[in-house]
Design a protein around this motif. Sequence first.
Motif, mmCIF file in Angstrom:
data_model
loop_
_atom_site.group_PDB
_atom_site.id
_atom_site.type_symbol
_atom_site.label_atom_id
_atom_site.label_comp_id
_atom_site.label_asym_id
_atom_site.label_seq_id
_atom_site.Cartn_x
_atom_site.Cartn_y
_atom_site.Cartn_z
ATOM 1 N N GLY A 130 -10.913 -108.151 76.768
ATOM 2 C CA GLY A 130 -11.569 -107.004 77.396
ATOM 3 C C GLY A 130 -10.580 -105.959 77.874
ATOM 4 O O GLY A 130 -9.523 -105.760 77.276
ATOM 5 N N ASP A 131 -10.921 -105.312 78.991
ATOM 6 C CA ASP A 131 -10.096 -104.254 79.573
ATOM 7 C C ASP A 131 -9.151 -104.817 80.629
ATOM 8 O O ASP A 131 -9.421 -105.846 81.241
ATOM 9 C CB ASP A 131 -10.981 -103.187 80.238
ATOM 10 N N VAL A 132 -8.054 -104.094 80.853
ATOM 11 C CA VAL A 132 -7.121 -104.408 81.929
ATOM 12 C C VAL A 132 -7.137 -103.221 82.878
ATOM 13 O O VAL A 132 -6.913 -102.080 82.460
ATOM 14 C CB VAL A 132 -5.689 -104.650 81.395
ATOM 15 N N GLN A 133 -7.409 -103.491 84.149
ATOM 16 C CA GLN A 133 -7.459 -102.436 85.165
ATOM 17 C C GLN A 133 -6.588 -102.850 86.338
ATOM 18 O O GLN A 133 -6.680 -103.988 86.805
ATOM 19 C CB GLN A 133 -8.885 -102.213 85.653
ATOM 20 N N ALA A 134 -5.756 -101.906 86.826
ATOM 21 C CA ALA A 134 -4.895 -102.205 87.962
ATOM 22 C C ALA A 134 -4.772 -100.971 88.837
ATOM 23 O O ALA A 134 -4.799 -99.838 88.355
ATOM 24 C CB ALA A 134 -3.521 -102.650 87.487
ATOM 25 N N ALA A 135 -4.641 -101.209 90.121
ATOM 26 C CA ALA A 135 -4.426 -100.141 91.087
ATOM 27 C C ALA A 135 -3.202 -100.487 91.917
ATOM 28 O O ALA A 135 -3.113 -101.589 92.455
ATOM 29 C CB ALA A 135 -5.654 -99.983 91.986
ATOM 30 N N ALA A 136 -2.259 -99.557 92.003
ATOM 31 C CA ALA A 136 -1.069 -99.717 92.837
ATOM 32 C C ALA A 136 -0.299 -100.985 92.525
ATOM 33 O O ALA A 136 -0.061 -101.812 93.385
ATOM 34 C CB ALA A 136 -1.442 -99.664 94.312
ATOM 35 N N GLY A 137 0.082 -101.154 91.288
ATOM 36 C CA GLY A 137 0.841 -102.338 90.906
ATOM 37 C C GLY A 137 1.644 -102.093 89.647
ATOM 38 O O GLY A 137 1.867 -100.960 89.238
#
Length: 135
Positions: free
Chosen positions: A88-95
């Motif tokens: 699927g998708d890969v989502q990241a915030a502040a990393g």
Amino acid sequence: MDAPSDAVRRRRIALALAFVALLLPLATGAATAQSVQGASGTVVVEEGETVDGIDGVAGTVVVRGTVDGDLSGAAGSIRIAETGRVAGDVQAAAGTIVVDGAVGGSVEAGAGAFELTEAGRIDGSLDVGAGSITV
């Protein structure tokens, strides 16, 4: 028989909470056959292992095996090893995201660092808001 004092009751509650806190990591380890949720720790999907999805917060996620669904993380690091695959998708915030393996969907990074190595592949789109990008 006399009722327990407040101090005894507090000690029993504290002991029960400590016991639950010690057993909680064991309960999340048993969930690796389904989806994995972790906070402030390390989640590793070993080579040959398959999970449905991963949600991590303030920790490290390493994928050497297969994630059939999405992988999301906040304030941590995500590494998809050369043997790793996220369907699927890969989502990241502040990393930090490092893709050495394959991502079947898109990659979205809010802020932080993103690296796509020579061996890495993204089948969908790449959207990085702020931070550094290395391809």
